[in-house]
Structures are given as C-alpha cells and as structure tokens.
Write a protein that holds these residues in place. Structure first.
Motif, PDB file in Angstrom:
ATOM      1  N   GLY A 155       0.784  -1.220   0.000  1.00 51.78           N
ATOM      2  CA  GLY A 155       0.000   0.000   0.000  1.00 51.78           C
ATOM      3  C   GLY A 155       0.817   1.272   0.000  1.00 51.78           C
ATOM      4  N   GLY A 156       1.973   1.258  -0.648  1.00 49.78           N
ATOM      5  CA  GLY A 156       2.830   2.432  -0.674  1.00 49.78           C
ATOM      6  C   GLY A 156       3.654   2.626   0.570  1.00 49.78           C
ATOM      7  N   GLU A 157       3.521   1.712   1.530  1.00 52.07           N
ATOM      8  CA  GLU A 157       4.257   1.785   2.798  1.00 52.07           C
ATOM      9  C   GLU A 157       5.347   0.727   2.832  1.00 52.07           C
ATOM     10  N   THR A 158       6.453   1.051   3.470  1.00 46.38           N
ATOM     11  CA  THR A 158       7.510   0.081   3.743  1.00 46.38           C
ATOM     12  C   THR A 158       7.346  -0.389   5.178  1.00 46.38           C
ATOM     13  N   VAL A 159       7.039  -1.668   5.342  1.00 45.33           N
ATOM     14  CA  VAL A 159       6.811  -2.248   6.666  1.00 45.33           C
ATOM     15  C   VAL A 159       8.004  -3.125   7.006  1.00 45.33           C
ATOM     16  N   GLU A 160       8.744  -2.742   8.014  1.00 44.44           N
ATOM     17  CA  GLU A 160       9.946  -3.472   8.416  1.00 44.44           C
ATOM     18  C   GLU A 160       9.657  -4.322   9.650  1.00 44.44           C
ATOM     19  N   LEU A 161       9.973  -5.609   9.546  1.00 42.23           N
ATOM     20  CA  LEU A 161       9.849  -6.531  10.673  1.00 42.23           C
ATOM     21  C   LEU A 161      11.248  -6.796  11.210  1.00 42.23           C
ATOM     22  N   VAL A 162      11.424  -6.557  12.493  1.00 45.46           N
ATOM     23  CA  VAL A 162      12.740  -6.709  13.119  1.00 45.46           C
ATOM     24  C   VAL A 162      12.596  -7.614  14.335  1.00 45.46           C
ATOM     25  N   HIS A 163      13.325  -8.725  14.335  1.00 49.72           N
ATOM     26  CA  HIS A 163      13.316  -9.617  15.497  1.00 49.72           C
ATOM     27  C   HIS A 163      14.249  -9.087  16.570  1.00 49.72           C
TER      28      HIS A 163
END
Length: 307
Positions: A155-163
């Motif tokens: 959706g035009g967003e950068t979603v970063e998943l960080v453990h």
C-alpha cells in the motif's frame, strides 16, 4: 498481555480467578485512531492492534483473542471494505494471535517469527500467569516466517519486521511503518506507561528488553509513535525514559546480587522505590516488588517452573 491476564498473575502472587474468563467481550468498545498515511490504531481495554489500508487490501498487526476477531473485522470495515490480506503476529501470547484462524478463513496470509510459529504449533505454559496455551490449529499458524528481519512493501508503505531476541519473549517482532513513522513494540514497552513485562517462560529477559528498547530508539525520531500492548502510543521521550529506568533497575538489582542478597532481601531493599510513582500505576500488576523479583530472577538465570 496485561489486563486480560492480570488476575492470572495475581493467582501466582495471592489468589484470584482468571480475568480472561470474566471479560464480557460483547461490551468491549474498540477505539479507532488515524495515525496517518493509511495506518490506524485499534485500541480497547486490554489490547492494541494496528492496520494499514492499501489499494488492494488491509495489513493487520495482531488479531487479539478469538472473541475479539469479529469486532476487529468490523472496526476495520468501518474504515475500509477491502479484504484483510496480511496479518503480522508480534509474539506468541494468545491475546495477539487468538483470532488468526478467523482472519485466515477470510484469505489472510499470516506472518511471524520462526520461533512464534514453533511456540504456537507446540503450545506453551506461561508460569507467570499459570496459564497453558494449547497448540494452535494448523489454519491459525503463520504460513510465512522469518529469522532476523523482513521487509514488506504494501500500500505504498515500507513495513519493516525486526526480530529482537530474548525481550518480552524469544519471538518478538518490532513492526515499523517507515512512512507513517509508527512502531509496534510487541510487548517490549509497558502498556499505559507502566513497567514492561518480560515473560521468562517464553524466553524473555530484562537484558533483552533493554536491547529491544534501544533498537527502537535507533529507529525513531522525536515524532515517532510507539505502540505497546495497550494504551495510547508512547513518544520517543517516553521510550527513552523507560529504557533509562530499566538500565537503573538492572544495575541496582545486579549490585544486590553481587552483594549476595537473596531474592527476598533484594525485594525488601526496594531498589525501584524512586521509580515506582511513574512506572507502577495503581491497579497495575507490575509493582516495584514484582519488577524487582522479575529482574532478580532474570539476571540470576532462574528457570521458570514447567508444568
């Protein structure tokens, strides 16, 4: 994982019934807050979720307990009628993945850390809450997992998943919405401004929680909103204050350990007394004595009892 299970904690400390069994979910009201750039906060007594509206669908962070699933879907539908395409689980406590199966039945792909899927598949016993979480049905399990980090473009967003390892649990995911400047902290900061809870039964620790808060600070600026398990978003200043308080607690409790103090003696020394007015709200289960006990056990490497 706070109010919905507070009585279970009190069961281990005194005596009470499990609050989760007393909650009338039909009366819980979800408040929806627009955080900007298509990101919304869903907040209710006992929990928080985030969702992102894109052109083709919705990305949801955490599904709460099973009884809240329909309410969450209804709250999202009031903003967007697009389908829920992706679900991210921040950690393997049941009040964060309980409605996974409902979302998956609607076509959502579930994402989480490798260890989250493993804990959900096997089930687990949480000693601090005297609670057994049974294995999840296959349909509720993440079908996409990651080890250290993952980036989703949606959706035009950068979603970063960080453990962040060994923090609130051993399977925490920080979820950063880069454009919206919002971070879901999993359980690594305290909800409603209290002390954070690190669940040693789930591989959590004091040291790891401090490291998680420091990681979030490195990803933040003075306008970042930090979303906890429940309550309104915290500011970066709030996050820094929490990190500083935990660093002080760690140093003070470690000093008592080095002096040979027993757990009871460390608690009696009241090492958090000057911090409790801010970080131990009345009615919250994480009192100064409880956080001291947790810190002592974590720093000593005490293993929680297994059922």
């Amino acid at each position: 994982m706070r109010r919905l299970l507070i009585a279970a904690v009190l069961t281990t400390m005194s005596c009470s019934s499990v609050l989760a069994q007393q909650v009338d979910y039909s009366k819980l009201v979800i408040k929806t807050t627009d955080l900007g750039h298509g990101v919304y906060l869903l907040n209710w007594q006992g929990g928080d979720s985030l969702f992102l509206v894109g052109d083709d669908g919705v990305l949801l962070v955490d599904t709460s307990v099973a009884q809240m699933g329909v309410k969450i879907k209804a709250a999202i539908a009031r903003v967007s009628t697009k389908p829920i395409k992706l679900v991210i689980n921040t950690h393997a406590h049941a009040d964060h993945f309980g409605a996974n199966e409902l979302m998956a039945q609607g076509g959502a792909v579930i994402i989480g850390h490798d260890a989250l899927r493993e804990r959900m598949a096997k089930g687990q016993y949480l000693a601090s809450f005297n609670q057994t979480i049974p294995p999840s049905p296959p349909a509720a399990l993440p079908t996409v997992t990651y080890a250290d980090a993952m980036t989703i473009h949606f959706g035009g967003e950068t979603v970063e998943l960080v453990h962040v390892p060994g923090a609130h649990t051993d399977n925490d995911t920080l979820v950063r919405f880069k454009r919206a400047n919002v971070i879901h902290a999993s359980g690594t900061i305290g909800g409603n401004g209290g002390y954070p809870f690190f669940d040693m039964s789930s591989g959590g620790s004091l040291t790891g929680t401090i490291a998680a808060e420091e990681k979030m600070l490195s990803l933040s600026d003075d306008k970042t909103r930090i979303v906890a398990d429940e309550g309104d978003p915290a500011s970066t200043a709030d996050l820094k204050a929490s990190r500083d308080a935990l660093v002080m607690i760690k140093a003070r409790v470690q000093r008592l350990i080095d002096e040979g103090k027993s757990e009871a003696e460390a608690i009696a020394a009241k090492p958090t007394q000057d911090l409790d007015a801010r970080w131990a709200p009345r009615g919250g289960f994480l009192s100064g004595d409880v956080i001291t006990r947790m810190a002592y056990q974590s720093l000593k490497g005490v293993s929680p009892p297994a059922k």
